[in-house]
Write an enzyme that holds these catalytic residues in place. Structure first.
Site, PDB file in Angstrom:
ATOM      1  N   ILE A 168       9.196  -4.813  -8.805  1.00 17.11           N
ATOM      2  CA  ILE A 168       8.879  -5.585  -7.594  1.00 17.11           C
ATOM      3  C   ILE A 168       7.628  -6.427  -7.753  1.00 17.11           C
ATOM      4  O   ILE A 168       7.275  -7.183  -6.852  1.00 17.11           O
ATOM      5  CB  ILE A 168       8.713  -4.652  -6.382  1.00 17.11           C
ATOM      6  CG1 ILE A 168       7.623  -3.600  -6.644  1.00 17.11           C
ATOM      7  CG2 ILE A 168      10.028  -3.970  -6.028  1.00 17.11           C
ATOM      8  CD1 ILE A 168       7.340  -2.686  -5.464  1.00 17.11           C
ATOM      9  N   GLY A 169       6.947  -6.322  -8.877  1.00 18.66           N
ATOM     10  CA  GLY A 169       5.741  -7.111  -9.084  1.00 18.66           C
ATOM     11  C   GLY A 169       5.249  -6.998 -10.508  1.00 18.66           C
ATOM     12  O   GLY A 169       5.638  -6.093 -11.247  1.00 18.66           O
TER      13      GLY A 169
ATOM     14  N   GLY B 223       1.594  -8.061 -13.087  1.00 18.04           N
ATOM     15  CA  GLY B 223       0.240  -8.588 -13.170  1.00 18.04           C
ATOM     16  C   GLY B 223      -0.310  -8.478 -14.571  1.00 18.04           C
ATOM     17  O   GLY B 223       0.416  -8.163 -15.517  1.00 18.04           O
ATOM     18  N   SER B 224      -1.603  -8.742 -14.719  1.00 16.53           N
ATOM     19  CA  SER B 224      -2.209  -8.805 -16.041  1.00 16.53           C
ATOM     20  C   SER B 224      -2.333  -7.434 -16.690  1.00 16.53           C
ATOM     21  O   SER B 224      -2.379  -7.330 -17.909  1.00 16.53           O
ATOM     22  CB  SER B 224      -3.590  -9.452 -15.940  1.00 16.53           C
ATOM     23  OG  SER B 224      -4.427  -8.690 -15.084  1.00 16.53           O
TER      24      SER B 224
ATOM     25  N   GLY C  93      -0.278  -4.672 -15.897  1.00 21.78           N
ATOM     26  CA  GLY C  93       0.941  -3.889 -15.904  1.00 21.78           C
ATOM     27  C   GLY C  93       1.952  -4.410 -14.907  1.00 21.78           C
ATOM     28  O   GLY C  93       1.910  -5.563 -14.485  1.00 21.78           O
TER      29      GLY C  93
ATOM     30  N   VAL D 256       4.621  -3.382 -11.383  1.00 20.75           N
ATOM     31  CA  VAL D 256       4.837  -2.532 -10.217  1.00 20.75           C
ATOM     32  C   VAL D 256       6.346  -2.354 -10.027  1.00 20.75           C
ATOM     33  O   VAL D 256       7.107  -3.326 -10.063  1.00 20.75           O
ATOM     34  CB  VAL D 256       4.205  -3.145  -8.953  1.00 20.75           C
ATOM     35  CG1 VAL D 256       4.409  -2.218  -7.758  1.00 20.75           C
ATOM     36  CG2 VAL D 256       2.720  -3.381  -9.178  1.00 20.75           C
TER      37      VAL D 256
ATOM     38  N   LYS E  53       2.656   1.644  -9.825  1.00 18.21           N
ATOM     39  CA  LYS E  53       1.924   0.642 -10.601  1.00 18.21           C
ATOM     40  C   LYS E  53       1.687   1.203 -11.998  1.00 18.21           C
ATOM     41  O   LYS E  53       0.853   2.086 -12.201  1.00 18.21           O
ATOM     42  CB  LYS E  53       0.594   0.338  -9.903  1.00 18.21           C
ATOM     43  CG  LYS E  53      -0.213  -0.795 -10.515  1.00 18.21           C
ATOM     44  CD  LYS E  53      -1.475  -0.968  -9.675  1.00 18.21           C
ATOM     45  CE  LYS E  53      -2.267  -2.188 -10.072  1.00 18.21           C
ATOM     46  NZ  LYS E  53      -3.447  -2.369  -9.205  1.00 18.21           N
TER      47      LYS E  53
ATOM     48  N   ASP F 254     -11.149  -9.375  -4.271  1.00 15.06           N
ATOM     49  CA  ASP F 254      -9.917 -10.050  -4.708  1.00 15.06           C
ATOM     50  C   ASP F 254      -8.951 -10.163  -3.532  1.00 15.06           C
ATOM     51  O   ASP F 254      -7.746  -9.934  -3.674  1.00 15.06           O
ATOM     52  CB  ASP F 254      -9.274  -9.281  -5.861  1.00 15.06           C
ATOM     53  CG  ASP F 254      -8.245 -10.129  -6.621  1.00 15.06           C
ATOM     54  OD1 ASP F 254      -8.306 -11.367  -6.520  1.00 15.06           O
ATOM     55  OD2 ASP F 254      -7.383  -9.554  -7.310  1.00 15.06           O
TER      56      ASP F 254
END
Length: 607
Positions: free
Chosen positions: A335-336, A338-339, A341, A343, A356, A452
């Site tokens: 579902i996601g 990023g830098s 790892g 999700v 995550k 962030d």
């Protein structure tokens, strides 16, 4: 003119002639020249192993699974188990009683993550006798630098608490009798330091001896029967450990059919290269800030005070309260990303969760420390508008954070969907949710600065409530200002002072909140026509701001402008914004009721 090579030859010849002249002059002096002693020849492999076996302290080596694959002669004398009885067994089950097993597992977990531990610990002899050892455990790496276990050097702590003097001055004898307690600390520190250095020097040779095809060296030393008998077993244990690492895997696939559990062989293929696009709808994770949990000293270190040792032990044991076993998780679709790892949606104890998973190749000291920071921060946050932390996986093979699952995804994705219906009442309600969550963080003691805050880090549940997520860059504010953090984050949402790498405080979150309000009003991506460097230049150094459309409510626009003020101290607090947003919410509620009443009266007038 000669060639350069000939010039070098002439210089060398001149130096040799000069050296001969110096020797001739020195021979005339009335002294004897003693040449410096030659350095000791390098130890052979057999001598290295003899040193290791001849050490007075017990030496044993165990793998990441806790099983022993080396057991020295001194270890046999100290613990009572022969090498044949010890190698291949779990170190905790072999030496630790059930009463001390929980603490032993905490220490073992630190060791399997590549940390050093030094201190005292109660163990049990083969005969059942209980005693305390003084131990130092250091990481044990393979030739390619891969962590494969830990080296433990230990001895009976009684050696440091009993003082025996064979030859002494009578006055010194009287002083030793008058002393209430012995002072073994300097001796302990020096001994541990020397042992650690020696183990480091011989570790490379020990590694090579545990590899296939090197068993003939053990046969040369017949008096070392235990080593010869157990070399094959050491290889078998290492081989099994490497196979376990391969079978367990460390990664999760990026693309998987919705609702289908992830197979183990598929999970082992992902995370080889994880990239983060700015911004994307899957921008759920971001890089982590730097935080280091002091792992160089023991929780029971004899060099620490009892109070600090207790606090450290409490911190270590506390992790058992949120520990989740990887085997208890069912990983489903991604579902996601990023830098650090990816999700995934998953199941834990029958509940929908978000998992995550950190990339295996990213398990550096900085990422591991940042993982600890995020876990330590999230576990104590309790607010309806903060993403609920449910637990973490902290095994050497995987680092995961498990949170509640919010089905509507990120606010960024909702705003970019053309089909999603977001009337102004709902948008104001979302803004209030964000302000409440941030107000809670800023009013913690000490305050927490998110660092962030952006729409992709805001998640929406089935009831359209917004919750703040991703605390990887969050910082606890102990002083008036935060130190410069090399501008980690996403430039499109970052405050000017942060882009300039200047000192900042919680007011930088207010600027980011203003950008989110702009997104809620326009449903556009901020600075979508500029790259990251252009945004840094425009916002950080040219004092540019996003254009607020003329059709935006003036009150809403004024709130955005107040969040974007150049001077951080002139920006409002979230408490002040809550008052303004609630007033705006009441205003829109009255307008909605008036519109609804007018639409209801229209059919009656026609009749």
């Amino acid at each position: 003119m000669g060639t350069p090579a000939e010039g070098h030859v002439m210089k060398i010849q001149a130096l040799e002639d000069r050296q001969a002249e110096l020797w001739e002059e020195m021979s005339k002096l009335d002294c004897i020249f003693i040449p410096p002693p030659k350095s000791r020849y390098e130890f052979t492999e057999s001598e290295y192993l003899n040193i290791l076996q001849s050490m007075g302290q017990a030496v044993h080596i165990f793998g990441l699974d806790g099983r022993l694959f080396y057991w020295s002669h001194s270890a046999e004398n100290l613990y009572g188990y022969t090498s044949a009885e010890a190698v291949g067994r779990d170190i905790c089950e072999l030496l630790v009683s059930n009463h001390d097993m929980a603490l032993a597992q905490v220490i073992l977990r630190r060791c399997t993550m590549g940390q050093t531990w030094t201190g005292q610990f109660p163990v049990t002899h083969k005969t059942g006798r209980k005693f305390t050892i003084m131990a130092t455990t250091t990481p044990f790496h393979d030739d390619d630098g891969t962590l494969i276990g830990s080296i433990c050097v230990s001895c009976d702590s009684k050696l440091f608490t009993d003082t025996q003097v064979s030859i002494s001055d009578p006055q010194e004898d009287d002083m030793s009798r008058d002393a209430d307690q012995p002072q073994p600390q300097p001796l302990l520190t020096a001994t541990v330091s020397k042992i650690t250095k020696l183990v480091s020097r011989v570790s490379n040779t020990v590694r090579s001896k545990m590899k296939i095809g090197k068993s003939n060296l053990f046969r040369k030393n017949k008096n070392r029967g235990s080593l010869q008998a157990n070399h094959g077993l050491c290889e078998a244990v290492l081989s099994d450990h490497r196979e376990d690492e391969i079978s367990i895997g460390a990664n999760t696939p990026r693309d998987y059919p919705r609702g289908t559990p992830v197979r183990e062989q598929d999970f082992n293929q992902a995370h080889s290269t994880v990239t983060s696009e700015i911004p994307t709808s899957s921008d759920y994770n971001r890089s982590w800030s730097s935080y280091y949990f002091n792992s160089g000293s023991s929780a029971c270190s004899c060099g620490s005070s009892s109070s600090s040792a207790t606090r450290k032990l409490d911190a270590e044991i506390d992790c058992l309260n949120y520990e989740i076993m990887w085997e208890d998780l069912i990983v489903r679709e991604q579902i996601g990303e990023g830098s650090c790892g990816t999700v995934y949606r998953g199941l834990w104890c029958g509940s929908d969760v978000a998992i995550k998973v950190f990339s295996k190749e990213e398990y550096s000291q900085e990422v591991t420390s940042s993982f600890r920071q995020e876990v330590s921060l999230m576990k104590r946050l309790r607010h309806p508008n903060i993403l609920l932390f449910m637990g973490a996986v902290t095994s050497p093979q995987r680092l995961c954070i498990v949170t509640e699952f919010l089905p509507r995804g990120s606010l960024f994705r909702l705003l970019q969907r053309s089909k999603s219906k977001l009337d102004w009442r709902r948008r104001i309600h979302m803004a209030l949710d964000i302000a409440r969550g941030m107000n809670y963080l800023h009013n913690c003691n000490p305050p927490i600065v998110h660092c962030d805050l952006k729409s992709s880090n805001l998640l929406v549940d089935k009831n359209w409530s917004v919750k703040i997520a991703d605390f990887g860059l969050s910082t606890v504010k102990h002083e008036t200002y935060l130190t410069a953090r090399n501008a980690k984050g996403t430039p499109q949402w970052m405050a000017p002072e942060v882009l300039r790498n200047e000192r900042s405080n919680e007011k930088s979150d207010l600027y980011s909140f203003g950008v989110i309000l702009w997104e809620l009003a326009t449903r556009r991506i901020p600075w979508e026509n500029l790259n990251a460097m252009q945004v840094i230049g425009a916002v950080g150094f040219m004092d540019e701001r996003l254009d607020i459309p003329e059709d935006v409510d003036p009150t809403w626009g004024s709130i955005i402008e107040s969040c974007w003020r150049r001077e951080p101290q002139s920006r409002p607090t979230f408490q002040e914004l809550l008052v303004k947003l609630k007033d705006l919410q009441k205003q829109y509620a009255k307008q909605f009721q008036a519109t609804r009443a007018a639409s209801a009266d229209a059919p009656l007038k026609q009749v």
